[in-house]
Design a protein around this motif. Structure first.
Motif, PDB file in Angstrom:
ATOM      1  N   ALA A   1      19.854  -5.750  59.256  1.00 50.29           N
ATOM      2  CA  ALA A   1      19.646  -6.047  57.831  1.00 50.29           C
ATOM      3  C   ALA A   1      20.419  -7.295  57.418  1.00 50.29           C
ATOM      4  O   ALA A   1      19.929  -8.127  56.652  1.00 50.29           O
ATOM      5  CB  ALA A   1      20.071  -4.856  56.984  1.00 50.29           C
ATOM      6  N   GLU A   2      21.618  -7.449  57.945  1.00 48.80           N
ATOM      7  CA  GLU A   2      22.434  -8.642  57.633  1.00 48.80           C
ATOM      8  C   GLU A   2      21.724  -9.916  58.058  1.00 48.80           C
ATOM      9  O   GLU A   2      21.664 -10.892  57.313  1.00 48.80           O
ATOM     10  CB  GLU A   2      23.757  -8.584  58.406  1.00 48.80           C
TER      11      GLU A   2
ATOM     12  N   TRP B   1      24.745  -4.471  49.380  1.00 57.06           N
ATOM     13  CA  TRP B   1      24.212  -3.831  48.180  1.00 57.06           C
ATOM     14  C   TRP B   1      24.867  -2.521  47.805  1.00 57.06           C
ATOM     15  O   TRP B   1      24.791  -2.099  46.665  1.00 57.06           O
ATOM     16  CB  TRP B   1      22.682  -3.681  48.311  1.00 57.06           C
TER      17      TRP B   1
ATOM     18  N   ASP C   1      22.090 -17.864  47.028  1.00 53.02           N
ATOM     19  CA  ASP C   1      21.710 -16.458  46.881  1.00 53.02           C
ATOM     20  C   ASP C   1      22.956 -15.628  47.167  1.00 53.02           C
ATOM     21  O   ASP C   1      23.517 -15.754  48.251  1.00 53.02           O
ATOM     22  CB  ASP C   1      20.627 -16.063  47.899  1.00 53.02           C
TER      23      ASP C   1
ATOM     24  N   LEU D   1      22.957 -12.418  55.455  1.00 51.10           N
ATOM     25  CA  LEU D   1      24.320 -12.113  55.037  1.00 51.10           C
ATOM     26  C   LEU D   1      25.335 -12.576  56.078  1.00 51.10           C
ATOM     27  O   LEU D   1      26.510 -12.731  55.769  1.00 51.10           O
ATOM     28  CB  LEU D   1      24.485 -10.609  54.800  1.00 51.10           C
TER      29      LEU D   1
ATOM     30  N   LYS E   1      25.596 -13.413  48.522  1.00 54.40           N
ATOM     31  CA  LYS E   1      25.668 -12.701  49.813  1.00 54.40           C
ATOM     32  C   LYS E   1      26.511 -11.454  49.613  1.00 54.40           C
ATOM     33  O   LYS E   1      27.708 -11.438  49.908  1.00 54.40           O
ATOM     34  CB  LYS E   1      26.289 -13.609  50.888  1.00 54.40           C
TER      35      LYS E   1
ATOM     36  N   ARG F   1      18.530 -10.283  58.644  1.00 53.96           N
ATOM     37  CA  ARG F   1      17.292 -10.448  57.870  1.00 53.96           C
ATOM     38  C   ARG F   1      17.591 -11.042  56.493  1.00 53.96           C
ATOM     39  O   ARG F   1      16.866 -11.893  56.001  1.00 53.96           O
ATOM     40  CB  ARG F   1      16.620  -9.080  57.727  1.00 53.96           C
ATOM     41  N   ARG F   2      18.679 -10.597  55.870  1.00 50.69           N
ATOM     42  CA  ARG F   2      19.019 -11.077  54.520  1.00 50.69           C
ATOM     43  C   ARG F   2      19.977 -12.266  54.565  1.00 50.69           C
ATOM     44  O   ARG F   2      20.499 -12.693  53.545  1.00 50.69           O
ATOM     45  CB  ARG F   2      19.635  -9.943  53.710  1.00 50.69           C
TER      46      ARG F   2
END
Lengths: 247, 319
Positions: free
Chosen positions: A76-77, B94, B89, A82, B91, A79-80
Motif C-alpha cells: 500500500a505504501e 490513514w 500530496d 508513501l 504522505k 502504491r500510494r
C-alpha cells in the motif's frame, strides 16, 4: 551509534496494533475452520490429544498471520507513494530496509506469545531449559515470513493481484503444513502437498515447538532449515525492496 | 548576485527521465542561502521531480545537485540531515492521528520524547489542529491533511525547507498563516524552496522566482525583475481635461521606458516599463503644458504575463 532503526521498527510495531481487531478477525476465521475440521479430524487421529497438538500450530498461525501483514502495508505504501516520505527522512536507507522485517519478527512474536504461553502451560516440557530457544526461533521465523511478504509486495505491482497472491500464499503455507495435522496424515494427500508440508518452514516451526514442548527435544536441523529460509528471503526481499523504492 | 552570500543549492545539469519521457532537462540553477526561492510552473512542468531529486527521494538520470556543498549522489544521508519537505500530496498513514504522525516525525528528526511532545503540541496549536489531534488521517478534511503535512517541516526546521504547493486546498486565512510561518522560518535561517502554480503566492513570498516549463528554467530573477523584462509590460492610462496635442504625445514617446502610446480622445494609454519611475515625470510634463489630470490608472504585469512572455502559454489557463 546514531541509528534510527529502532524508530522504524517501533513505527511498524505500533502500526500493527492499529489493525489488531482485523488480525483477531482473521485468526478467528481460521479457528472456526479449524474447529469444524477438528470434529472430523478427532475421529481420524486417535490416541492424540488434538488440542495439545494444535496449540503450538495456532501459535505459529498467529505468528504467520501477523508477520505476513507487513507485506500489505509495504504494498500500500508503494502504491500510494508513501515510501517517498520514508526516503526523505534523515534516516539511512538500510535502516528502512532492515527495519521492516525486524518489525515483522517482533509483531509475530507478540501475537504468538499468548498461544505459546498457553501451550507451555498445557504441555509442560520435560526439559524446560529448551524453552529459551523458542522466542529467538519464532522471531527468526517471523522475520523470514515478513521478508517473504515484502518480497511478494515488491514483485507483484498490481495491488489486486497482490491481494490474491497473498491469499493464495497464506492458504498454501498454512494448510500444506503440519500446523493442523501431523505429517503422517498429510502422507495420504497428493504428493505435491505432502512434499510442500515436509519442506514448509511453517511446518518446521510448528514441529520444532511441539518437539520441545511435548518431547523435550530440540532438532538442530529444523533450526538450520528455518535459518536458511529466513536468511534467503531477508536477502532477496531487501534487494528487491531497495530496488523498488529506489525506482 | 546572492542575497546573503552563500549558495544553498546548486543544480548542475540535473536531469530526470521517466522511461523515454524527459521530465527535467539539464537544469542549472543556484539557490541562495536564506532566500525564499519560488519555483513557478504548471502541473507537469518538472517542479516536483526536481524537488524529489534535491531531497534524494529520486535519483537523477544525469547531472547532480549540491545541498550546502554536499553532493546528493555521493552523500544522500548527509543531505537528508539538512533537508525537509512537505509533499504536494500529504504522505500520511490513514489510520494514524496527526499527533502520532508528528510525534514520530519529531523523534526521527532527533527530538527526545519530552522535546517531541512539547514541539508537537506547539506546532499543532499553531496550525489550529490541537483539537483534531486524535482524529485519524482519513477522518480529516483535505485542508487539515495538508496542514499536518506542512507541520512536519515546521517541526523539523531544516536548513533547507521545501514546500511543494503548500497552500493548495487551504482556506484563505490558513494561506496567510502559512505564508507568515514560511517567512518566519526563512528569518530564522532556513533556505526555502517554494514550488507553486499560484501566481500570487510566488509573487508575495519569493525573493526570487524561477519559471520552469517543460523541464527547463525559462526565466529567473526577482518578481520585479521578471516583470520589468517584459517590454511594455506596465500599462498607464491618464485622462486629461482635453485631448492631448501631438507635441505632448511626442514628448511622452521620447521617454526611454515608453514602448507605445495610444491616444483615445482625452485619454492617453501608454505601454511602458518601470511605470513607478516614469509616472512622476509624465505628470509633471502634462501639468507644465497646462493640462489638468482627471484620472490616473496604472497596472503592472503579473507573473502570469511573465510566464506568457517566456513560454508562450498562460499559466492560469494550463491549470
Amino acid at each position: 551509534m546514531n541509528t534510527k532503526l529502532h524508530l522504524i521498527v517501533e513505527r511498524d510495531v505500533r502500526n500493527f496494533f492499529k489493525y489488531r481487531w482485523w488480525m483477531a478477525g482473521l485468526i478467528s476465521m481460521n479457528l472456526a475452520d479449524l474447529f469444524i475440521l477438528a470434529i472430523v479430524f478427532s475421529r481420524m487421529v486417535t490416541r492424540l490429544e488434538y488440542f495439545k497438538f494444535v496449540l503450538p500450530g495456532i501459535a505459529i498461525l498467529a505468528l504467520f498471520a501477523s508477520a505476513f501483514t507487513i507485506g500489505r502495508e509495504v504494498s500500500a505504501e508503494i502504491r500510494r507513494m508513501l515510501h517517498h516520505y520514508l526516503l526523505s527522512l534523515p534516516v539511512k536507507e538500510w535502516e528502512i530496509i532492515i527495519g521492516r522485517p525486524l518489525a515483522g519478527g517482533i509483531r509475530g512474536l507478540i501475537y504468538a506469545a499468548p498461544m505459546l504461553g498457553l501451550a507451555i502451560v498445557l504441555s509442560p516440557t520435560p526439559r524446560p531449559e529448551l524453552l529459551i530457544y523458542i522466542p529467538p526461533v519464532l522471531f527468526m521465523l517471523g522475520m523470514g515470513i515478513s521478508a517473504l511478504a515484502i518480497f511478494l509486495a515488491t514483485v507483484v505491482r498490481n495491488f489486486d493481484a497482490y491481494i490474491s497472491i497473498r491469499g493464495l500464499m497464506y492458504f498454501i503455507l498454512m494448510f500444506s503444513s503440519t500446523v493442523f495435522y501431523p505429517i503422517d496424515v498429510l502422507k495420504n494427500l497428493p504428493t505435491p502437498i505432502y512434499l510442500l508440508a515436509l519442506y514448509n518452514p511453517v511446518s518446521h516451526g510448528a514441529d520444532l515447538m511441539r518437539e520441545v514442548l511435548q518431547q523435550g527435544v530440540l532438532d538442530p536441523m529444523k533450526i538450520i532449515s528455518l535459518t536458511i529460509f529466513s536468511t534467503v528471503f531477508l536477502l532477496v526481499s531487501s534487494i528487491l525492496y531497495y530496488r523498488r523504492i529506489r525506482e | 548576485m546572492s542575497i546573503n552570500g552563500g549558495v544553498a543549492v546548486k543544480l548542475v545539469n540535473l536531469t530526470k527521465y521517466y522511461g523515454k519521457f524527459l521530465a527535467v532537462d539539464h537544469l542549472n540553477l543556484e539557490i541562495y542561502d536564506r532566500e525564499i526561492f519560488g519555483f513557478l510552473g504548471p502541473n507537469g512542468a518538472g517542479k516536483s521531480t526536481t524537488l524529489l531529486m534535491i531531497t534524494t527521494v529520486l535519483r537523477p538520470s544525469e547531472g547532480t545537485a549540491y545541498v550546502y556543498g554536499v553532493d546528493i549522489r555521493k552523500d544522500p544521508d548527509r543531505v537528508r540531515q539538512m533537508v525537509g519537505i512537505a509533499f504536494q500530496d500529504p504522505k500520511l498513514y490513514w489510520v494514524h492521528t496527526p499527533y502520532e504522525i508528528l510525534y514520530w516525525h519529531a523523534r526521527v528528526c532527533g527530538y527526545s520524547s519530552s522535546e517531541a511532545r512539547q514541539v508537537v503540541k506547539e506546532v499543532l496549536t499553531r496550525f489550529d489542529m490541537w483539537e483534531a489531534r486524535r482524529k485519524r488521517a482519513f477522518e480529516l478534511s483535505g485542508g487539515m491533511r495538508k496542514r499536518v503535512e506542512i507541520a512536519k517541516v515546521f517541526i523539523q526546521r531544516p536548513r533547507l525547507a521545501i514546500f511543494d504547493e503548500p497552500t493548495a486546498q487551504i482556506d484563505v486565512s490558513g494561506k496567510h498563516m502559512i505564508w507568515e510561518m514560511i517567512k518566519e522560518l526563512r528569518d530564522e535561517g532556513s533556505t526555502i524552496i517554494l514550488a507553486t502554480n499560484e501566481l500570487y503566492e510566488a509573487d508575495v513570498l519569493s525573493d526570487r522566482v524561477g519559471i520552469i516549463y517543460k523541464g527547463r528554467i525559462a526565466a529567473l530573477g526577482t518578481p520585479q525583475e521578471l516583470k520589468d523584462t517584459i517590454p511594455g509590460g506596465d500599462v498607464l492610462e491618464i485622462d486629461l481635461d482635453r485631448p492631448p496635442s501631438d507635441e505632448v504625445v511626442r514628448r511622452i514617446e521620447a521617454e526611454p521606458e515608453i514602448v507605445e502610446v495610444r491616444r483615445m480622445n482625452q485619454r492617453i494609454r501608454m505601454y511602458l516599463n518601470r511605470v513607478e519611475e516614469v509616472l512622476p515625470r509624465i505628470l509633471a510634463m502634462l501639468m507644465e503644458s497646462g493640462y489638468r489630470v482627471k484620472r490616473v490608472d496604472m497596472r503592472e504585469p503579473t507573473l502570469d504575463d511573465v510566464f506568457l512572455h517566456y513560454t508562450g502559454v498562460k499559466l492560469v489557463k494550463e491549470e
